[in-house]
Design a protein around this motif. Structure first.
Motif, PDB file in Angstrom:
ATOM      1  N   GLN A 258     -12.220 -54.102  10.426  1.00 49.76           N
ATOM      2  CA  GLN A 258     -13.580 -54.310   9.923  1.00 49.76           C
ATOM      3  C   GLN A 258     -14.607 -53.712  10.879  1.00 49.76           C
ATOM      4  O   GLN A 258     -15.601 -53.106  10.450  1.00 49.76           O
ATOM      5  N   ASP A 259     -14.368 -53.857  12.182  1.00 53.80           N
ATOM      6  CA  ASP A 259     -15.265 -53.261  13.174  1.00 53.80           C
ATOM      7  C   ASP A 259     -15.277 -51.737  13.061  1.00 53.80           C
ATOM      8  O   ASP A 259     -16.332 -51.096  13.166  1.00 53.80           O
ATOM      9  N   LYS A 262     -17.335 -50.737  10.086  1.00 55.40           N
ATOM     10  CA  LYS A 262     -18.768 -50.881  10.362  1.00 55.40           C
ATOM     11  C   LYS A 262     -19.278 -49.728  11.212  1.00 55.40           C
ATOM     12  O   LYS A 262     -20.368 -49.202  10.977  1.00 55.40           O
ATOM     13  N   THR A 265     -19.884 -46.621   9.055  1.00 53.68           N
ATOM     14  CA  THR A 265     -20.678 -46.757   7.832  1.00 53.68           C
ATOM     15  C   THR A 265     -21.619 -45.580   7.642  1.00 53.68           C
ATOM     16  O   THR A 265     -21.711 -45.003   6.548  1.00 53.68           O
TER      17      THR A 265
END
Length: 541
Positions: A258-259, A262, A265
């Protein structure tokens, strides 16, 4: 692991003695006299072989440089050679090859001093053989040839050793100079890239028109590309010089992925790519920084070569292990290229590829890290259908906390946070301070950490603050003044693994320049949570 040359010599001793034993056995079989003249030699070599086995066991059990042990093994070798050549006479002449092997072997493995010592003992051995055996006394010229050979060959080996040593020392010196240059250049280049990134983030948060925002977006995109190339070059250098010693930690795999999503993005938005991450509840035992680098490099390739297409990231079980799978629907890779995609600077060329940034180092770095972490990396691809990259062999681990990803704190939790910022580079100090203030922090900016006092909530310091004090020493001084372990972050332009190892007992977070603003904000939020747990006080409004 350092090579055990003495153990190699002991192993070769067994091989040579076995060959000598076999040769003497053949001589005994061919001897028509039936007087069993070679039987004592066969018995001696058999005993020699048994003793050599015990010597090898001792060397393996107690490795190291022991002069008297090495001297004993040389005397052991020369005694066996002398016994065989004295009793064997002209039939044992080929055993002289073993004498040369012992002399050169000790010199080439242990250095010129041992070569000189072995040569001296070899000459004494030949003199003893000449004195004790009547055949050799009847062949003085042949024996003189053996003496000359025993002197000339080691002498030439000494010259080669000396040249090799000089060349090696020059190479080591040049390599050290290159390392110092790259380390300094790395630090100096990271600073402006780091400050430009922070200034750009400040501009993005300002009230700009659409045209200005587009320009800021282009600056940020170009800076992201430069940062990626810079990190790739440094990663290759670090991996080539064996400076990375991976230390495993228990990591929530879903949170790690998830990091990464992010952090990418903005890059995905520029490429028109939709990043899809499947929820993952698993924990693994791995070095999080190196695994993140692997996933980051694979994902960067997907963003470059599959623009406008979705990219899926998920985790699968592989028997008792786990695998991270990254799948894109890009142009794919032809089968003739798949065997070379992990080579340095190798890029699959397509029409208009001049518009795709990169050096062709990403997958080479991924391959090297996979060997370092002892994990698998596989690529399957079909032209026109896409590519699937699998990072497998990840070892599951017992969760540190309940098996759910931690929810990220709200951005507003930074409002009113008192930050002590210590940075000796004026541009970086200005950029970091401006960005933190944009996030609502109250910033105390300092260009020098010596004698600093502060009542801050969190400390952010550069590691290298000049010759008087380091960032870690500055943090320790503030903590001592405050009487509690104030959460702290060191941001460094030096080699991050070395800095992490030097700070691993001090409970200080470490980030490597250039730092992306989302990464910095994420670490700050984690430090806010740590502060809440330590003193129980709420964040000041």
């Amino acid at each position: 692991m350092e090579k055990n040359s003495e153990l190699d010599q002991a192993t070769l001793r067994l091989v040579v003695s076995a060959c000598a034993w076999l040769y003497i056995v053949v001589l005994e079989g061919l001897d028509g006299g039936g007087n069993a003249r070679y039987i004592p030699i066969i018995i001696y070599i058999s005993t020699f072989f048994v003793v050599s086995i015990f010597l090898r066991m001792i060397i393996k059990r107690w490795p190291g440089h022991f002069f008297w042990r090495r001297l004993f093994t040389m005397l052991h070798d020369y005694a066996g050679i002398a016994f065989a050549m004295v009793l064997g006479g002209e039939g044992a002449l080929p055993i002289y090859a073993a004498l040369l092997w012992v002399t050169l072997g000790n010199g080439m493995r242990f250095g010129s001093r041992y070569l000189a010592l072995a040569t001296a003992i070899a000459l004494l051995t030949l003199v003893l053989i000449f004195w004790l055996n009547a055949f050799w006394r009847t062949q003085p010229y042949m024996f003189l040839m053996l003496i000359v050979t025993t002197i000339v060959v080691p002498a030439y080996a000494h010259i080669l050793l000396k040249r090799t040593r000089i060349a090696s020392e020059e190479a080591i010196t040049a390599n050290q100079e290159k390392s110092r240059f790259l380390a300094q250049a790395s630090h100096d280049l990271r600073q402006p890239i780091h400050s430009i990134g922070l200034f750009t983030a400040c501009l993005r948060d300002a009230k700009l028109g659409l045209e200005e925002l587009r320009l800021v977006d282009n600056i940020d995109r170009s800076l992201h590309t430069v940062s990626q190339l810079f990190r790739s070059i440094l990663d290759i250098y670090t991996l080539d010089h064996g400076k990375l010693v991976p230390q495993a930690d228990t990591v929530h795999l879903g949170a790690l992925l998830q990091d990464v999503v992010k952090q990418n993005t903005e890059a995905a938005r520029w490429a028109g790519v939709e990043l899809r991450l499947r929820p993952c509840p698993y924990w693994v035992a791995v070095n999080p920084g190196l695994l993140t680098t692997m996933v980051q490099n694979v994902l960067s390739n997907a963003l470059k070569y599959a623009p406008g297409q979705p990219v899926l990231i998920g985790v699968r079980r592989q028997a008792s292990r786990l695998a991270v799978v990254i799948y894109d629907k890009g142009r794919g890779i032809a089968s003739e290229h798949l065997a070379h995609v992990f080579d340095e600077f190798y890029r699959v060329r397509h029409v208009r590829d001049k518009d795709v940034e990169g050096l062709g180092l990403g997958l080479s770095i991924v391959k090297r890290i996979s060997q370092l972490l002892d994990v698998d990396i596989h690529i399957r691809s079909r032209v026109g259908q896409g590519t699937r990259v699998t990072i497998g062999g990840l070892e599951p681990a017992t969760p540190k906390t309940p098996n759910t990803p931690r929810a990220a704190p709200l951005h507003e939790r930074l409002n009113g946070l008192r930050v002590c910022l210590v940075e000796d580079d004026a541009n970086v100090l200005m950029a970091t301070s401006a960005l933190l203030e944009k996030w609502g922090c109250q910033v105390e900016s300092h260009s020098d950490g010596e004698g600093l006092t502060s009542d801050c909530d969190i400390i952010i310091a550069d590691f290298d603050l000049g010759t008087k004090i380091s960032g870690s020493e500055c943090i320790a001084a503030i903590r001592e003044q405050r009487g509690w372990e104030v959460p702290a972050l060191v941001i460094t332009g030096h080699e991050i693994e070395r800095i992490r190892q030097s700070l691993h007992n001090l409970n200080i977070s470490v980030m490597a320049k250039p730092v992306r603003p989302p990464e910095l904000r994420g670490v700050l939020l984690e430090l806010v949570k740590l502060m809440d747990r330590q003193d129980g006080s709420p964040i000041r409004p």
